[in-house]
Design a protein around this motif. Structure first.
Motif, PDB file in Angstrom:
ATOM      1  N   GLU A   1     -14.732  -8.253   9.201  1.00 51.09           N
ATOM      2  CA  GLU A   1     -14.239  -6.924   9.574  1.00 51.09           C
ATOM      3  C   GLU A   1     -15.263  -6.220  10.459  1.00 51.09           C
ATOM      4  O   GLU A   1     -16.468  -6.460  10.354  1.00 51.09           O
TER       5      GLU A   1
ATOM      6  N   GLN B   1      -3.276   0.123  -3.689  1.00 47.15           N
ATOM      7  CA  GLN B   1      -3.047  -1.149  -2.995  1.00 47.15           C
ATOM      8  C   GLN B   1      -2.884  -2.279  -4.018  1.00 47.15           C
ATOM      9  O   GLN B   1      -3.590  -2.295  -5.022  1.00 47.15           O
TER      10      GLN B   1
ATOM     11  N   LYS C   1       0.859  -1.191   0.000  1.00 48.56           N
ATOM     12  CA  LYS C   1       0.000   0.000   0.000  1.00 48.56           C
ATOM     13  C   LYS C   1       0.889   1.232   0.000  1.00 48.56           C
ATOM     14  O   LYS C   1       1.914   1.252   0.679  1.00 48.56           O
TER      15      LYS C   1
HETATM   16  P1  AMP Z   1      -7.763  -0.067   3.750  1.00 50.97           P
HETATM   17  O1  AMP Z   1      -7.755   0.976   2.685  1.00 50.97           O
HETATM   18  O2  AMP Z   1      -6.429  -0.303   4.371  1.00 50.97           O
HETATM   19  O3  AMP Z   1      -8.844   0.179   4.780  1.00 50.97           O
HETATM   20  O4  AMP Z   1      -8.182  -1.430   3.024  1.00 50.97           O
HETATM   21  C1  AMP Z   1      -9.433  -1.600   2.384  1.00 50.97           C
HETATM   22  C2  AMP Z   1      -9.885  -3.039   2.531  1.00 50.97           C
HETATM   23  O5  AMP Z   1      -8.929  -3.925   1.952  1.00 50.97           O
HETATM   24  C3  AMP Z   1     -10.007  -3.517   3.974  1.00 50.97           C
HETATM   25  O6  AMP Z   1     -11.224  -3.109   4.553  1.00 50.97           O
HETATM   26  C4  AMP Z   1      -9.897  -5.029   3.778  1.00 50.97           C
HETATM   27  O7  AMP Z   1     -11.098  -5.568   3.302  1.00 50.97           O
HETATM   28  C5  AMP Z   1      -8.817  -5.135   2.712  1.00 50.97           C
HETATM   29  N1  AMP Z   1      -7.478  -5.208   3.346  1.00 50.97           N
HETATM   30  C6  AMP Z   1      -6.680  -4.168   3.612  1.00 50.97           C
HETATM   31  N2  AMP Z   1      -5.538  -4.562   4.237  1.00 50.97           N
HETATM   32  C7  AMP Z   1      -5.613  -5.904   4.380  1.00 50.97           C
HETATM   33  C8  AMP Z   1      -4.744  -6.912   4.952  1.00 50.97           C
HETATM   34  N3  AMP Z   1      -3.554  -6.604   5.492  1.00 50.97           N
HETATM   35  N4  AMP Z   1      -5.179  -8.193   4.927  1.00 50.97           N
HETATM   36  C9  AMP Z   1      -6.383  -8.522   4.366  1.00 50.97           C
HETATM   37  N5  AMP Z   1      -7.226  -7.642   3.809  1.00 50.97           N
HETATM   38  C10 AMP Z   1      -6.868  -6.330   3.812  1.00 50.97           C
END
Ligand code: AMP
Length: 357
Positions: A188, A156, A145
């Motif tokens: 989640e 990402q 990311k």
């Molecule tokens: P974020 O922008 O970091 O909130 O990521 C968006 C979505 O991607 C999250 O709500 C998860 O569904 C998925 N995601 C992000 N990071 C992870 C991770 N380390 N492992 C698994 N799924 C992830």
């Protein structure tokens, strides 16, 4: 000094969050002044006072600040310099420290783990040569990311080996990145909580969140969290808020492990999409709670009187507004002029009699 009824809360950002904050302010007899760099910002439609200017326009920022009694923001990518200029003139909440921490995924993860809270394993990737050592820390699969400016899955990439990391890093134009171990979570959840200017704290019942294509689709309360896990989730939010000397509403996104562990994914220093159900299911919504905190008022009761399911209306979902209006539930449309794929156009909240915590 608290802002009395009749005072003006300045809100940076003119999206749906700013719009719902402005509506909540109005209910308390407060005025809202929206500042946005988009001419057709949805929040402009519901306020009397608006500033359309760039976020680096020092003159416009100063004029905006002088017209407000306290200032807040509805998105976390506000430039630090903007917050600095505004802070010279008027109190701004939740403050530069919270914003800086949440703007950088690597700093944020370090802050969270320093508090003794759990996250996915992570490592910094600043150059292609960091790929091997980063993978050694996180294991595979992993997610690369960008450290800054990512949202809803933008910036990402899922990776399986060091070569993937290098490719993704270059695809992100060599921007500083964080590599995170992929969490095989059971589901989640999130905590929406508020901290007042006096350090008081109030947390809503944590919703369970379902994402598709990295975008929140649905939040459900009660979640599958046990009572003890819910309390742990609220404690996580309190520790983060206290450590940041936070004022306002924050969202803490969590992964719930198959072993029941709560891992912190992300801190949102603002009202959060997974808290929209609080408008109908609680006496005091997250939006009102945020305005209360920023205005220096006592926090309201976050108790939930109903079970709720909130569904986002994304892109084409909103085209069918007549059927949605007919089928019941509380329909919210954000006044966006154009439907675009992946764009949050509105949401619907459906209530049921309360069954559990
Ligand atoms: P974020 O922008 O970091 O909130 O990521 C968006 C979505 O991607 C999250 O709500 C998860 O569904 C998925 N995601 C992000 N990071 C992870 C991770 N380390 N492992 C698994 N799924 C992830």
């Amino acid at each position: 000094m608290s802002v009395p009824p009749g005072g003006t809360i300045g809100i940076l950002g003119g999206g749906q969050l700013g719009r719902m904050l402005a509506l909540a302010a109005a209910r308390l007899g407060l005025k809202a002044h929206i500042y946005s760099d988009e001419i057709d910002a949805p929040a402009f439609q519901v306020v009397a006072a608006k500033t359309f200017a760039r976020y680096d326009d020092a003159k416009a920022l100063a004029a905006f600040a002088s017209a407000c009694d306290a200032i807040t923001f509805e998105f976390e990518n506000v430039p630090a310099a903007t917050v600095g200029i505004l802070g010279w003139h008027k109190p701004i909440f939740p403050g530069a420290r919270a914003l800086a921490t949440a703007q950088d995924r690597f700093d944020e993860k370090n802050f969270v783990t320093d508090l003794g809270l759990k996250t996915a394993p992570f490592a910094s990737v600043e150059s292609a040569s960091d790929a091997e050592s980063a993978i050694a820390k996180t294991g595979t699969p992993a997610i690369l990311k960008t450290r800054r400016f990512g949202y809803d899955g933008k910036g990402q990439a899922k990776v399986s080996n060091a070569a993937d990391v290098v490719n993704a890093f270059h695809a992100f134009k060599d921007a500083p990145c964080i590599l995170e171990g992929f969490v095989h979570f059971a589901y989640e959840a999130s905590v929406i909580a508020a901290r007042g200017r006096d350090g008081s704290f109030a947390a809503y019942d944590p919703p369970e969140n379902f994402h598709a294509d990295h975008i929140l689709r649905r939040s459900t309360v009660p979640s599958r969290l046990t009572h003890a896990q819910s309390n742990d989730a609220k404690t996580i939010a309190k520790r983060i808020a206290d450590a940041l000397d936070y004022v306002g509403v924050l969202g803490v996104e969590l992964f719930v492990g198959t072993d029941g562990a709560l891992l912190v994914n992300e801190i949102a220093p603002r009202v959060h999409n997974s808290g929209h159900w609080t408008i109908e299911a609680c006496l005091v919504s997250q939006f009102e709670q945020h305005i209360r905190a920023v205005a220096g008022w006592p926090l309201g009761d976050p108790a939930r009187h109903s079970d709720a399911v909130m569904e986002n209306l994304i892109g084409e979902d909103a085209r069918d507004w007549k059927t949605l209006a007919k089928n019941g539930g509380a329909l919210h449309l954000y006044g966006k002029s154009e439907i675009r794929a992946g764009r949050k156009m509105g949401h619907v909240t459906r209530l049921k009699a309360k069954t559990g915590a």
